[in-house]
Design an enzyme around this catalytic site. Structure first.
Site, PDB file in Angstrom:
ATOM      1  N   HIS A   1       0.832  -1.199   0.000  1.00  0.00           N
ATOM      2  CA  HIS A   1       0.000   0.000   0.000  1.00  0.00           C
ATOM      3  C   HIS A   1       0.874   1.259   0.000  1.00  0.00           C
ATOM      4  CE1 HIS A   1      -3.304  -2.713   0.945  1.00  0.00           C
ATOM      5  NE2 HIS A   1      -4.154  -1.714   0.813  1.00  0.00           N
TER       6      HIS A   1
ATOM      7  N   HIS B   1       1.039  -3.499   9.349  1.00  0.00           N
ATOM      8  CA  HIS B   1       2.479  -3.468   9.102  1.00  0.00           C
ATOM      9  C   HIS B   1       3.215  -2.854  10.284  1.00  0.00           C
ATOM     10  CE1 HIS B   1       2.367  -4.579   4.829  1.00  0.00           C
ATOM     11  NE2 HIS B   1       1.311  -3.803   4.710  1.00  0.00           N
TER      12      HIS B   1
END
Length: 214
Positions: free
Chosen positions: A124, A166
């Site tokens: 992303h 993350h």
């Protein structure tokens, strides 16, 4: 060489990853004390979908197919190339590094396919950085759009950590990869006539102004 020796992580790297995990937890706790995750989860999910590889690739192919404006073809073809390269680079990197996602990562149906089960680097983040790089440097939009783009990419990167998708290092790695992809696209940039030719081959249509057009 055995499988165990291949997976042996150097002690220095272990310490870096441990510190990264610690700082990520501290950041999430601090962030949730200001912006509770439960309150902003819908916004985070919206940001997640807005930069996921599959929707982006699907949307861009549809956009290129439906809006075949000759003035946009060069931009459309180059962006499509960049998106494909990003997906390939992220998949290869994740398959190589194989870093597990944070333990608190839950409800991540979009991240449970193939190499995407791994955490480093953040796809992303790389995709968002590349898109902003593309529309501010490679195919610059009017400066009035720069602030919304910067706000979007910042929100994407922060939300990846806040949702425990993350670690901080994953996002930083994704940002670095996105910048490298931007640099690479400067060298691979497809000229207008070539882009029109490629589009004509794929769509089986003749586009005025292409080098094949007579």
């Amino acid at each position: 060489m055995t499988e165990r020796s291949k997976r042996n992580v150097p002690s220095v790297l272990k310490e870096i990853l441990k510190f990264d995990s610690y700082m990520t937890k501290r950041f999430v706790l601090w962030g949730n004390s200001i912006l509770p995750l439960r309150t902003f989860r819908v916004h985070y999910k919206g940001l997640e979908i807005s930069c996921h590889g599959i929707p982006w690739l699907s949307f861009w192919i549809a956009f290129t197919w439906l809006f075949d404006n000759p003035n946009l073809i060069q931009m459309q073809v180059n962006m499509l190339l960049g998106l494909v390269l990003d997906i390939i680079f992220v998949a290869v990197a994740k398959a190589y590094f194989r870093r597990r996602r944070p333990i608190l990562n839950t409800d991540d149906a979009l991240g449970q396919m193939g190499p995407d089960v791994f955490s480093f680097p953040s796809g992303h983040a790389s995709r968002a950085i590349f898109v902003v790089y593309f529309f501010t440097r490679l195919w610059p939009l009017h400066w009035i759009f720069h602030f919304p783009l910067l706000a979007w990419v910042t929100s994407i990167c922060l939300s990846r950590v806040m949702m425990s998708r993350h670690y901080i290092l994953d996002v930083l790695g994704g940002c670095a990869l996105g910048i490298l992809e931007g640099f690479l696209m400067e060298f691979l940039w497809i000229e207008d006539s070539t882009a029109r030719s490629l589009f004509s081959v794929v769509s089986d249509e003749k586009i005025d102004g292409g080098e094949y057009h007579v």
